[in-house]
Design a protein around this motif. Sequence first.
Motif, PDB file in Angstrom:
ATOM      1  N   ASN A 218      23.994 -19.638 -40.959  1.00 14.71           N
ATOM      2  CA  ASN A 218      23.926 -20.549 -41.601  1.00 14.71           C
ATOM      3  C   ASN A 218      24.191 -22.017 -40.753  1.00 14.71           C
ATOM      4  OD1 ASN A 218      23.021 -22.597 -43.602  1.00 14.71           O
ATOM      5  ND2 ASN A 218      24.269 -22.120 -44.840  1.00 14.71           N
ATOM      6  N   ALA A 219      23.387 -21.889 -39.875  1.00 19.97           N
ATOM      7  CA  ALA A 219      23.722 -22.956 -38.914  1.00 19.97           C
ATOM      8  C   ALA A 219      22.350 -23.668 -38.384  1.00 19.97           C
ATOM      9  CB  ALA A 219      24.191 -22.297 -37.417  1.00 19.97           C
ATOM     10  N   ASN A 220      22.526 -24.691 -37.179  1.00 23.54           N
ATOM     11  CA  ASN A 220      21.824 -25.174 -36.738  1.00 23.54           C
ATOM     12  C   ASN A 220      20.974 -24.613 -35.284  1.00 23.54           C
ATOM     13  OD1 ASN A 220      20.515 -26.569 -35.066  1.00 23.54           O
ATOM     14  ND2 ASN A 220      20.091 -28.721 -35.924  1.00 23.54           N
ATOM     15  N   ARG A 221      19.717 -24.264 -35.484  1.00 24.11           N
ATOM     16  CA  ARG A 221      19.609 -23.374 -34.368  1.00 24.11           C
ATOM     17  C   ARG A 221      19.718 -24.089 -32.754  1.00 24.11           C
ATOM     18  NH1 ARG A 221      14.614 -21.583 -38.126  1.00 24.11           N
ATOM     19  NH2 ARG A 221      15.188 -19.877 -38.936  1.00 24.11           N
ATOM     20  N   TYR A 222      19.557 -25.127 -33.015  1.00 28.19           N
ATOM     21  CA  TYR A 222      19.753 -25.904 -31.898  1.00 28.19           C
ATOM     22  C   TYR A 222      20.881 -26.807 -31.041  1.00 28.19           C
ATOM     23  CZ  TYR A 222      14.900 -25.202 -32.147  1.00 28.19           C
ATOM     24  OH  TYR A 222      13.211 -25.137 -32.110  1.00 28.19           O
ATOM     25  N   SER A 223      22.248 -26.269 -31.890  1.00 28.78           N
ATOM     26  CA  SER A 223      23.766 -26.666 -32.538  1.00 28.78           C
ATOM     27  C   SER A 223      24.410 -25.809 -31.064  1.00 28.78           C
ATOM     28  CB  SER A 223      24.185 -26.960 -33.174  1.00 28.78           C
ATOM     29  OG  SER A 223      24.544 -25.397 -33.842  1.00 28.78           O
ATOM     30  N   PHE A 224      23.804 -25.428 -30.238  1.00 29.58           N
ATOM     31  CA  PHE A 224      24.585 -24.522 -28.400  1.00 29.58           C
ATOM     32  C   PHE A 224      25.822 -24.812 -27.777  1.00 29.58           C
ATOM     33  CE2 PHE A 224      20.389 -24.950 -28.186  1.00 29.58           C
ATOM     34  CZ  PHE A 224      19.946 -25.900 -27.027  1.00 29.58           C
ATOM     35  N   VAL A 225      26.381 -24.466 -27.649  1.00 25.38           N
ATOM     36  CA  VAL A 225      27.337 -24.724 -27.114  1.00 25.38           C
ATOM     37  C   VAL A 225      27.731 -23.566 -26.201  1.00 25.38           C
ATOM     38  CG1 VAL A 225      29.802 -25.290 -26.453  1.00 25.38           C
ATOM     39  CG2 VAL A 225      29.087 -26.363 -28.317  1.00 25.38           C
ATOM     40  N   TRP A 226      27.331 -23.665 -24.543  1.00 21.69           N
ATOM     41  CA  TRP A 226      27.512 -23.005 -23.623  1.00 21.69           C
ATOM     42  C   TRP A 226      28.175 -22.996 -22.492  1.00 21.69           C
ATOM     43  CZ3 TRP A 226      23.688 -19.379 -24.770  1.00 21.69           C
ATOM     44  CH2 TRP A 226      22.652 -19.661 -25.428  1.00 21.69           C
ATOM     45  N   LYS A 227      29.449 -21.766 -22.359  1.00 21.91           N
ATOM     46  CA  LYS A 227      30.388 -21.546 -22.081  1.00 21.91           C
ATOM     47  C   LYS A 227      30.321 -22.199 -20.583  1.00 21.91           C
ATOM     48  CE  LYS A 227      34.060 -18.542 -20.702  1.00 21.91           C
ATOM     49  NZ  LYS A 227      34.711 -16.994 -20.729  1.00 21.91           N
ATOM     50  N   LYS A 228      29.247 -21.193 -19.717  1.00 19.43           N
ATOM     51  CA  LYS A 228      28.625 -21.736 -18.142  1.00 19.43           C
ATOM     52  C   LYS A 228      28.474 -23.595 -18.155  1.00 19.43           C
ATOM     53  CE  LYS A 228      25.935 -18.183 -16.314  1.00 19.43           C
ATOM     54  NZ  LYS A 228      25.184 -17.107 -15.911  1.00 19.43           N
ATOM     55  N   THR A 229      28.007 -24.076 -19.223  1.00 17.91           N
ATOM     56  CA  THR A 229      27.791 -25.243 -19.639  1.00 17.91           C
ATOM     57  C   THR A 229      29.592 -26.419 -19.712  1.00 17.91           C
ATOM     58  OG1 THR A 229      25.906 -25.474 -20.070  1.00 17.91           O
ATOM     59  CG2 THR A 229      26.582 -27.449 -20.027  1.00 17.91           C
ATOM     60  N   ILE A 230      29.889 -25.930 -20.181  1.00 14.88           N
ATOM     61  CA  ILE A 230      30.971 -26.520 -20.242  1.00 14.88           C
ATOM     62  C   ILE A 230      31.996 -25.866 -19.259  1.00 14.88           C
ATOM     63  CG2 ILE A 230      33.710 -26.241 -21.318  1.00 14.88           C
ATOM     64  CD1 ILE A 230      31.270 -27.774 -23.787  1.00 14.88           C
ATOM     65  N   MET A 231      32.199 -24.770 -18.307  1.00 15.09           N
ATOM     66  CA  MET A 231      33.202 -25.443 -17.333  1.00 15.09           C
ATOM     67  C   MET A 231      31.936 -25.902 -16.086  1.00 15.09           C
ATOM     68  SD  MET A 231      35.260 -23.139 -18.312  1.00 15.09           S
ATOM     69  CE  MET A 231      36.336 -22.517 -16.735  1.00 15.09           C
ATOM     70  N   LYS A 232      31.366 -25.879 -16.385  1.00 16.41           N
ATOM     71  CA  LYS A 232      30.797 -26.821 -15.049  1.00 16.41           C
ATOM     72  C   LYS A 232      30.757 -28.347 -14.980  1.00 16.41           C
ATOM     73  CE  LYS A 232      25.699 -27.707 -13.222  1.00 16.41           C
ATOM     74  NZ  LYS A 232      24.437 -27.031 -13.273  1.00 16.41           N
ATOM     75  N   ASN A 233      30.893 -28.839 -16.386  1.00 18.54           N
ATOM     76  CA  ASN A 233      30.492 -29.995 -16.283  1.00 18.54           C
ATOM     77  C   ASN A 233      32.692 -30.185 -16.529  1.00 18.54           C
ATOM     78  OD1 ASN A 233      28.963 -30.846 -17.005  1.00 18.54           O
ATOM     79  ND2 ASN A 233      28.529 -30.297 -19.560  1.00 18.54           N
ATOM     80  N   GLU A 234      32.837 -29.322 -16.512  1.00 21.08           N
ATOM     81  CA  GLU A 234      34.401 -29.604 -16.009  1.00 21.08           C
ATOM     82  C   GLU A 234      34.829 -30.085 -14.967  1.00 21.08           C
ATOM     83  OE1 GLU A 234      38.683 -27.859 -18.440  1.00 21.08           O
ATOM     84  OE2 GLU A 234      37.028 -26.627 -17.930  1.00 21.08           O
ATOM     85  N   ALA A 235      34.004 -28.651 -14.400  1.00 20.55           N
ATOM     86  CA  ALA A 235      35.196 -28.857 -13.084  1.00 20.55           C
ATOM     87  C   ALA A 235      33.945 -30.136 -11.894  1.00 20.55           C
ATOM     88  CB  ALA A 235      34.046 -27.602 -12.114  1.00 20.55           C
ATOM     89  N   LYS A 236      32.975 -30.578 -13.271  1.00 18.70           N
ATOM     90  CA  LYS A 236      32.892 -32.108 -12.432  1.00 18.70           C
ATOM     91  C   LYS A 236      33.819 -33.339 -12.339  1.00 18.70           C
ATOM     92  CE  LYS A 236      27.682 -31.106 -11.788  1.00 18.70           C
ATOM     93  NZ  LYS A 236      26.911 -31.414 -12.460  1.00 18.70           N
ATOM     94  N   MET A 237      33.801 -32.531 -13.834  1.00 10.16           N
ATOM     95  CA  MET A 237      34.975 -34.440 -13.925  1.00 10.16           C
ATOM     96  C   MET A 237      36.608 -33.837 -13.660  1.00 10.16           C
ATOM     97  SD  MET A 237      36.858 -34.641 -17.997  1.00 10.16           S
ATOM     98  CE  MET A 237      37.870 -34.269 -17.468  1.00 10.16           C
ATOM     99  N   HIS A 238      36.704 -33.500 -13.481  1.00  7.23           N
ATOM    100  CA  HIS A 238      38.051 -32.814 -12.857  1.00  7.23           C
ATOM    101  C   HIS A 238      38.267 -33.219 -10.939  1.00  7.23           C
ATOM    102  CE1 HIS A 238      39.993 -29.533 -15.294  1.00  7.23           C
ATOM    103  NE2 HIS A 238      39.611 -30.379 -15.840  1.00  7.23           N
TER     104      HIS A 238
END
Length: 535
Positions: free
Chosen positions: A156-176
Amino acid sequence: MTSNLKYQKDYTTFQDSYQLVLPLNLDGLIPEDDSVRLLSHVLEGLDYTELYKAYSSKGRKPALEPITMFKILVYAYSQNIYSSRGIEKACRRDINFRWLLGGADAPDHSTIDRFRQRYAISAVETLFYQFVNLLHGTGEIRYENVFIDGTKIEANANRYSFVWKKTIMKNEAKMHIKVQELIQMINTDYVQSFSFSADNAFTDITSVVTFLDQKCRTEKIEFVYGSGKRPKHLQKQYEQMKEYQDRQKKYDLSKQTFQGRNSYSRTDNDATFMHMKEGHMRNGQLKPGYNLQIGVEAEYITGVGVFSERNDLNTLKPMLQHMEEMSGHRYRNVIADSGYESEEGYLYLEEKGQTAYIKPQTYEKWKKRSFKNDISKRENMSYDPIKDQYTCHNGQKLTYQYTGHRKSASGYVSDVSYYKCQDCTGCTFKEKCTKSQGNRKLQVSKLFIAKRQVSYENIISEKGTELRMNRSIQVEGAFGVLKNDYKYNRFLTRGKTSVKTEFLFLVFGYDINKLHAKIQNGRLGHQLHPLKETA
């Protein structure tokens, strides 16, 4: 034209000659062989201590007895009624529900939902396994053969509420990278020695934010915003670092939520995005869902597991452990499909004294002529156990080199033997044997191969053939009934605990319906469907 009719809440006043109709006792209106009678009798004999513990000893007494409420919910799920408003409506209109209420007022939807998500959540699993043991006491199940399988049901969740691990790691590395540049600038501007480490990112960023905040206070910097305003350099640095701090906090929270997964839903953190067989768009779109595992014996569902993993590989061991813990019994034979095959699983079953009837992942391939003619496959090479070497199609020897280790997603470490051909130069079969530029290499897990061979011999035996046939009938048939006949394709609640409670109510109702059908059809004690005799 005007009317003298006055509307009132009590509609019986519209009838001039309203008369109470007998009988008042609803028992005479319920058929003798109705499943609701069986359900009430079976559930009456369970121990509800855990359920009553969920209620506080202080305050008002529940409007409806918890046992009665539990019966209402189990019966509702057995009749394909899942929503709290649908159950409330049935309690007001359906004679079977009125009979279960025993003259008490029908509960409203908020009371039903509160019971399901707050009170029953700590007791429903204990009650379910009590019922399973009750079936064992009557001889319906014997804890002999358990058929394991899984399916995916949408959360029972929104079908477009995804959080992807690869995206998080990629964005975190750029921010660092930006954080390091900003910290270096701050060290230069204010003669500081702040350092930054990705492993300790939030703490390092927080220390810089604290320093900048204190400096703003010391210098009495007045923060300005809006067009035409020029914030000072120190304000810009503080706000930028504060933004990095907030982002790092979110990244850390996301990494904790993943728990070995590659994705999760923002509206239900326990749900993972998976491929579903069923879908309104029929395009294989990833949807948030749960991997549901069930164990079946004698057509009854005797064990339930709810997992966030997308595949079945790492669910077998925790599933069997939990079933044994809750029921207090261990099955003799475990029958499962190839998706459950692993070295860790084989060793666990051997340790527990259980016989594995697990189909090897290569079982279907072994039957094909193309596989038998494929010279690159290890199975088609001859092996000398004394010299511990393989011989390829060209007669070259693949000798043992060393033993390495391979770690699975569950943390299990297996030993892998590495073999290498002496010389593949000029071999006319090399293109068919390997794509490697150098000599042919081979990786072999000897223990896994030995355990796989034992399971293979089990499933091709006469008993194994019968059990495999029953697995497809009993456990896959149970999922077919739940998803097609019961129309259960999406959860109503959120979170793994609530989802498991909801699913337990469903299988509870399924099992009672199955017991009712067996009684009425004279099939009590029926365990396995026999193999069809061939002429």
